[in-house]
Design a protein around this motif. Sequence first.
Motif, PDB file in Angstrom:
ATOM      1  N   ALA A   1      32.584 -50.176 -15.197  1.00  0.00           N
ATOM      2  CA  ALA A   1      31.612 -49.347 -15.926  1.00  0.00           C
ATOM      3  C   ALA A   1      31.738 -47.871 -15.572  1.00  0.00           C
ATOM      4  O   ALA A   1      31.291 -47.004 -16.325  1.00  0.00           O
ATOM      5  CB  ALA A   1      30.195 -49.829 -15.619  1.00  0.00           C
ATOM      6  N   ALA A   2      32.356 -47.570 -14.437  1.00  0.00           N
ATOM      7  CA  ALA A   2      32.411 -46.186 -13.945  1.00  0.00           C
ATOM      8  C   ALA A   2      33.470 -45.358 -14.662  1.00  0.00           C
ATOM      9  O   ALA A   2      34.485 -45.889 -15.147  1.00  0.00           O
ATOM     10  CB  ALA A   2      32.691 -46.187 -12.444  1.00  0.00           C
ATOM     11  N   ASP A   3      33.239 -44.060 -14.701  1.00  0.00           N
ATOM     12  CA  ASP A   3      34.246 -43.119 -15.200  1.00  0.00           C
ATOM     13  C   ASP A   3      35.180 -42.678 -14.082  1.00  0.00           C
ATOM     14  O   ASP A   3      36.361 -42.420 -14.316  1.00  0.00           O
ATOM     15  CB  ASP A   3      33.562 -41.890 -15.808  1.00  0.00           C
ATOM     16  CG  ASP A   3      32.858 -42.210 -17.109  1.00  0.00           C
ATOM     17  OD1 ASP A   3      33.550 -42.445 -18.110  1.00  0.00           O
ATOM     18  OD2 ASP A   3      31.608 -42.254 -17.110  1.00  0.00           O
TER      19      ASP A   3
ATOM     20  N   THR B   1      40.008 -47.897 -13.354  1.00  0.00           N
ATOM     21  CA  THR B   1      39.142 -46.728 -13.167  1.00  0.00           C
ATOM     22  C   THR B   1      39.832 -45.685 -12.282  1.00  0.00           C
ATOM     23  O   THR B   1      40.335 -46.024 -11.208  1.00  0.00           O
ATOM     24  CB  THR B   1      37.806 -47.142 -12.524  1.00  0.00           C
ATOM     25  OG1 THR B   1      37.130 -48.034 -13.415  1.00  0.00           O
ATOM     26  CG2 THR B   1      36.917 -45.943 -12.261  1.00  0.00           C
ATOM     27  N   PRO B   2      39.874 -44.421 -12.707  1.00  0.00           N
ATOM     28  CA  PRO B   2      40.503 -43.366 -11.915  1.00  0.00           C
ATOM     29  C   PRO B   2      39.852 -43.221 -10.542  1.00  0.00           C
ATOM     30  O   PRO B   2      38.640 -43.400 -10.395  1.00  0.00           O
ATOM     31  CB  PRO B   2      40.280 -42.108 -12.755  1.00  0.00           C
ATOM     32  CG  PRO B   2      40.061 -42.607 -14.145  1.00  0.00           C
ATOM     33  CD  PRO B   2      39.362 -43.920 -13.993  1.00  0.00           C
ATOM     34  N   VAL B   3      40.657 -42.880  -9.559  1.00  0.00           N
ATOM     35  CA  VAL B   3      40.176 -42.769  -8.179  1.00  0.00           C
ATOM     36  C   VAL B   3      40.386 -41.355  -7.645  1.00  0.00           C
ATOM     37  O   VAL B   3      41.471 -40.789  -7.783  1.00  0.00           O
ATOM     38  CB  VAL B   3      40.903 -43.779  -7.266  1.00  0.00           C
ATOM     39  CG1 VAL B   3      40.484 -43.573  -5.806  1.00  0.00           C
ATOM     40  CG2 VAL B   3      40.617 -45.211  -7.707  1.00  0.00           C
ATOM     41  N   VAL B   4      39.330 -40.824  -7.024  1.00  0.00           N
ATOM     42  CA  VAL B   4      39.404 -39.578  -6.277  1.00  0.00           C
ATOM     43  C   VAL B   4      39.116 -39.939  -4.831  1.00  0.00           C
ATOM     44  O   VAL B   4      38.101 -40.578  -4.530  1.00  0.00           O
ATOM     45  CB  VAL B   4      38.369 -38.555  -6.778  1.00  0.00           C
ATOM     46  CG1 VAL B   4      38.399 -37.288  -5.900  1.00  0.00           C
ATOM     47  CG2 VAL B   4      38.631 -38.198  -8.238  1.00  0.00           C
TER      48      VAL B   4
ATOM     49  N   GLY C   1      46.425 -41.409  -8.147  1.00  0.00           N
ATOM     50  CA  GLY C   1      45.042 -40.968  -8.059  1.00  0.00           C
ATOM     51  C   GLY C   1      45.003 -39.505  -7.701  1.00  0.00           C
ATOM     52  O   GLY C   1      46.033 -38.829  -7.672  1.00  0.00           O
ATOM     53  N   ILE C   2      43.817 -38.999  -7.426  1.00  0.00           N
ATOM     54  CA  ILE C   2      43.644 -37.587  -7.081  1.00  0.00           C
ATOM     55  C   ILE C   2      43.235 -37.495  -5.618  1.00  0.00           C
ATOM     56  O   ILE C   2      42.207 -38.043  -5.208  1.00  0.00           O
ATOM     57  CB  ILE C   2      42.570 -36.933  -7.973  1.00  0.00           C
ATOM     58  CG1 ILE C   2      43.024 -36.967  -9.446  1.00  0.00           C
ATOM     59  CG2 ILE C   2      42.293 -35.499  -7.524  1.00  0.00           C
ATOM     60  CD1 ILE C   2      41.963 -36.503 -10.420  1.00  0.00           C
TER      61      ILE C   2
ATOM     62  N   ASN D   1      37.813 -34.688 -16.548  1.00  0.00           N
ATOM     63  CA  ASN D   1      38.521 -34.007 -17.640  1.00  0.00           C
ATOM     64  C   ASN D   1      39.725 -34.808 -18.122  1.00  0.00           C
ATOM     65  O   ASN D   1      40.061 -34.793 -19.309  1.00  0.00           O
ATOM     66  CB  ASN D   1      38.977 -32.617 -17.182  1.00  0.00           C
ATOM     67  CG  ASN D   1      37.823 -31.635 -17.059  1.00  0.00           C
ATOM     68  OD1 ASN D   1      36.804 -31.787 -17.721  1.00  0.00           O
ATOM     69  ND2 ASN D   1      37.973 -30.636 -16.199  1.00  0.00           N
ATOM     70  N   GLU D   2      40.378 -35.497 -17.194  1.00  0.00           N
ATOM     71  CA  GLU D   2      41.568 -36.274 -17.556  1.00  0.00           C
ATOM     72  C   GLU D   2      41.228 -37.509 -18.368  1.00  0.00           C
ATOM     73  O   GLU D   2      41.998 -37.938 -19.223  1.00  0.00           O
ATOM     74  CB  GLU D   2      42.323 -36.708 -16.287  1.00  0.00           C
ATOM     75  CG  GLU D   2      43.078 -35.604 -15.592  1.00  0.00           C
ATOM     76  CD  GLU D   2      43.829 -36.111 -14.377  1.00  0.00           C
ATOM     77  OE1 GLU D   2      43.717 -37.325 -14.071  1.00  0.00           O
ATOM     78  OE2 GLU D   2      44.529 -35.317 -13.733  1.00  0.00           O
TER      79      GLU D   2
END
Length: 367
Positions: A262-264, A287-290, A306-307, A326-327
């Motif tokens: 569910a997360a962005d 899901t993208p990871v920072v 990831g970032i 943004n990505e």
Amino acid sequence: MRKIAVFSNMYPSEKHPTFGIFVKNQVDLLRSKGLDVEVTAIDDPSKGKVNAIRKYAFWFLKSLGYMLKNRKSISVTHAHYAFPTGYISLLGKKWLGLPYVVTVHGGDIDKMATKSERIASMTKEILQQASAVIVVGERLKRDVIEQFGVREELVHTMSMGVDTQIFKPLPKVDMRDELNISQTEKMILFVGNLIEAKGVLDLVDAYKVVHDAYPNTSLHLIGSDKDEQFMKTFAARVQMDDVHISHHAPLSQIEIAKWLSAADVFVLPSHHEGFGLVALEAMATGTPVVATNVGGLSYLLDNDAGILVEAKNSDSLADGIIQALNEGQTDRKPNMQCKVAQHTYDVIAERLQTIYDSVAKGRKTDE
């Protein structure tokens, strides 16, 4: 292959379902592959000096009794955490000739071994006497080789693995409906213990910046509040920030997978991290990871999977979260999928069995 005896000072129970869940998951995985695995572990996370002495003494004696009773049927013992758990396996080798494997998870090297010279010395002996040392991250491999003098050929880098039957992409719209999350908001998620070392305060400060740039964002934190004093600091910090932050109690892995889908953006701002399994689980859901550029996270998120941001730096963390928002969720997916494929349960099970077989062949026995 005969019996594998697993020792761990962390293991889940009905009352504490997430305590050392990664150890149980690996045990269940091995059993699903037909291995005979028996576990002797501590399943009570409660603190206090008297309670600690009681539970560790009982576990220690129970473990020794188990090895003595089953010494002819045990092929290998496997200790999770070098100290104190590895000391049980060390005694099993010295007294009963049982070879052992030890998995280093991070805290046993980064924190426990630094408590005293005696613990550091015991940790060194435990690691050097092991037939194989498994480390969950590349930085830990370097540490056990350079700081503790373990021969490089005995050290295997291997995570605890990700269960892709649970952690997989789920429909975001459906998951948000089920979790009562708005379809229009940008959702940032953290999963882990709410302690200072996990960078929770850094995340709160970063979120204030992100929220100013994206007023429709929300921050959800899922995890245990183990440190009462820290939670007071956390509560005060949250109240000072005029933003909405939600804290949820620990959840089952099935529920965590829903939140991840569910997360962005998933954020892991740890100050140190052996591997960062939850980051891998987030990647498995797409899901993208920072995350901070520390420990195993540096390797897990390299090659644009990831970032990576600077640890203990809320501005760097905020920049990373904004970049991820943004990505969107498609830019890094191929790289994420490649990382996940390296850590699936099938891959981990095959590697573990190979290690066990190799160690068991070297056992000396009078049978």
